[in-house]
Design a protein around this motif. Structure first.
Motif, mmCIF file in Angstrom:
data_model
loop_
_atom_site.group_PDB
_atom_site.id
_atom_site.type_symbol
_atom_site.label_atom_id
_atom_site.label_comp_id
_atom_site.label_asym_id
_atom_site.label_seq_id
_atom_site.Cartn_x
_atom_site.Cartn_y
_atom_site.Cartn_z
ATOM 1 N N PRO A 84 0.820 -1.209 0.000
ATOM 2 C CA PRO A 84 0.000 0.000 0.000
ATOM 3 C C PRO A 84 0.861 1.269 0.000
ATOM 4 C CG PRO A 84 -0.711 -1.548 1.694
ATOM 5 C CD PRO A 84 0.602 -2.034 1.191
ATOM 6 N N PRO A 85 0.298 2.381 -0.498
ATOM 7 C CA PRO A 85 1.078 3.619 -0.580
ATOM 8 C C PRO A 85 1.142 4.414 0.719
ATOM 9 C CG PRO A 85 -1.090 3.949 -1.542
ATOM 10 C CD PRO A 85 -1.005 2.497 -1.185
ATOM 11 N N GLU A 86 0.266 4.142 1.680
ATOM 12 C CA GLU A 86 0.218 4.962 2.883
ATOM 13 C C GLU A 86 1.501 4.795 3.714
ATOM 14 O OE1 GLU A 86 -3.686 4.127 1.318
ATOM 15 O OE2 GLU A 86 -2.150 2.761 2.095
ATOM 16 N N GLN A 87 1.897 5.858 4.417
ATOM 17 C CA GLN A 87 3.107 5.804 5.228
ATOM 18 C C GLN A 87 3.000 4.697 6.276
ATOM 19 O OE1 GLN A 87 4.337 9.536 6.950
ATOM 20 N NE2 GLN A 87 5.790 8.566 8.349
ATOM 21 N N ALA A 89 2.550 1.583 5.820
ATOM 22 C CA ALA A 89 1.688 0.459 5.478
ATOM 23 C C ALA A 89 2.463 -0.726 4.913
ATOM 24 C CB ALA A 89 0.624 0.906 4.477
ATOM 25 N N GLU A 248 10.560 4.952 10.627
ATOM 26 C CA GLU A 248 9.302 5.099 9.905
ATOM 27 C C GLU A 248 9.528 4.602 8.481
ATOM 28 O OE1 GLU A 248 6.397 5.997 10.932
ATOM 29 O OE2 GLU A 248 6.834 6.810 12.920
ATOM 30 N N TRP A 250 8.261 4.699 4.264
ATOM 31 C CA TRP A 250 7.558 5.384 3.170
ATOM 32 C C TRP A 250 7.596 4.505 1.928
ATOM 33 C CZ3 TRP A 250 10.457 7.939 6.762
ATOM 34 C CH2 TRP A 250 9.897 9.078 7.373
ATOM 35 N N THR A 251 6.453 4.292 1.291
ATOM 36 C CA THR A 251 6.403 3.587 0.017
ATOM 37 C C THR A 251 6.799 4.566 -1.085
ATOM 38 O OG1 THR A 251 4.677 2.071 0.775
ATOM 39 C CG2 THR A 251 4.932 2.333 -1.599
ATOM 40 N N GLU A 257 10.042 0.155 -0.259
ATOM 41 C CA GLU A 257 9.741 0.900 0.960
ATOM 42 C C GLU A 257 11.033 1.462 1.537
ATOM 43 O OE1 GLU A 257 8.318 0.111 5.580
ATOM 44 O OE2 GLU A 257 9.049 -1.512 4.297
#
Length: 303
Positions: A84-87, A89, A248, A250-251, A257
């Protein structure tokens, strides 16, 4: 006719530019963040990242990200399955698959000789909202044991909130475990054991041993380190990998990622952490021999 889905096109130069921006803006050490962003852009301009393979790009960028200070939480991770693209995810999607195939992160609970229990937590310390129920059941089950061996040899990290939850069963009273310090040098959060845990506690006085290996990483290391620094457990096995910085994700492409540490952990006892050094065992031995070694120590102590 069979249909196939082609992998998403990879614009390596655009991906690396995005990565450079994210590292510069978020990495916990600002000086190294600037240095890394400059390195990535220079290497990109030199043509080092011209690849049609997302996996090859991940390997090349990760090597460069770790070339400045060896931070093992800095990485460009390749995911074979689009994420998924959400941070955040991407890592959660991968962890969920592991959670569903590992009995919720508690693959082994067993009573050994002399009333000594062994509890394995792995392959991850899963997010607490997933793992609280299986962990509470397992930790309550071993609570009556005369001694406990906590096996973290295959634990590759996860959620620090889950570390605090586990420690709540192994300590008496609310205990300060860690302080997270932000990129700006300010206290971002503190980690304490919870005032209440469901089920029975093993408690803070019976013999406790923690098994580690060269695979133990991140939150798995924190669990071993916190208990060791508090004088609550003896660590038996090998030095761990040495990754202490919370990260954290990110995609930056459907199969890629970016992992960036955004804070640093400060233990209230040692005033530092295990970054780069790993958790050093109190009883060094090969990981394969650690369980037998800990069992021998526990039986001798109980006798």
């Amino acid at each position: 006719m069979n249909s196939t889905t082609s992998p998403p096109a990879l614009d390596a130069l655009a991906v690396v530019e995005t990565i450079a921006d994210l590292v510069r803006e978020n990495y916990v050490f600002p000086d190294e963040a600037r240095q890394l962003a400059e390195l990535l852009r220079r290497r990109s301009a030199e043509g080092s990242y011209r690849s049609e393979s997302a996996e090859e790009l991940a390997d090349a960028v990760t090597a460069d990200l770790r070339s400045v200070n060896g931070d093992l939480h800095l990485a460009l991770k390749h995911h074979a399955v689009p994420v998924p693209p959400e941070q955040g995810a991407a890592v959660l999607a991968a962890m969920r698959r592991e959670f569903d195939t590992s009995l919720g992160g508690v693959p082994r609970v067993e009573l050994l000789d002399g009333g000594v229990a062994v509890l394995e937590i792995g392959p991850k310390t899963f997010p607490l909202d997933w793992a609280a129920q299986p962990l509470a059941a397992a930790l309550s089950l071993v609570a009556p044991a005369r001694a406990l061996i906590l096996d973290l040899r295959r634990n590759a990290g996860g959620d620090p909130n889950t570390v605090a939850f586990i420690c709540g069963y192994l300590l008496d009273g609310r205990t300060h475990l860690n302080t997270m310090v932000s990129r700006q040098g300010e206290v971002a959060a503190q980690s304490w054991t919870p005032p209440f845990v469901p089920g029975a506690r093993f408690g803070g006085s019976k013999p406790l041993y923690v098994l580690t290996s060269g695979t133990t990483f991140s939150a798995g290391e924190e669990l071993a380190y916190d208990l060791q620094q508090l004088g609550r457990a003896e660590v038996v096995g090998e030095a761990t990998r040495g990754g202490a910085h919370p990260r954290e994700g990110w995609t930056v492409h459907p199969n890629l990622e970016l992992s960036v540490p955004v804070a640093r952990a400060v233990n209230p006892v040692s005033g530092t952490n295990w970054e780069g050094t790993g958790v050093r065992p109190d009883v060094p031995c090969d990981a394969e021999a650690a369980l037998d070694r800990a069992l021998g120590l526990a039986v001798a102590r109980l006798a």
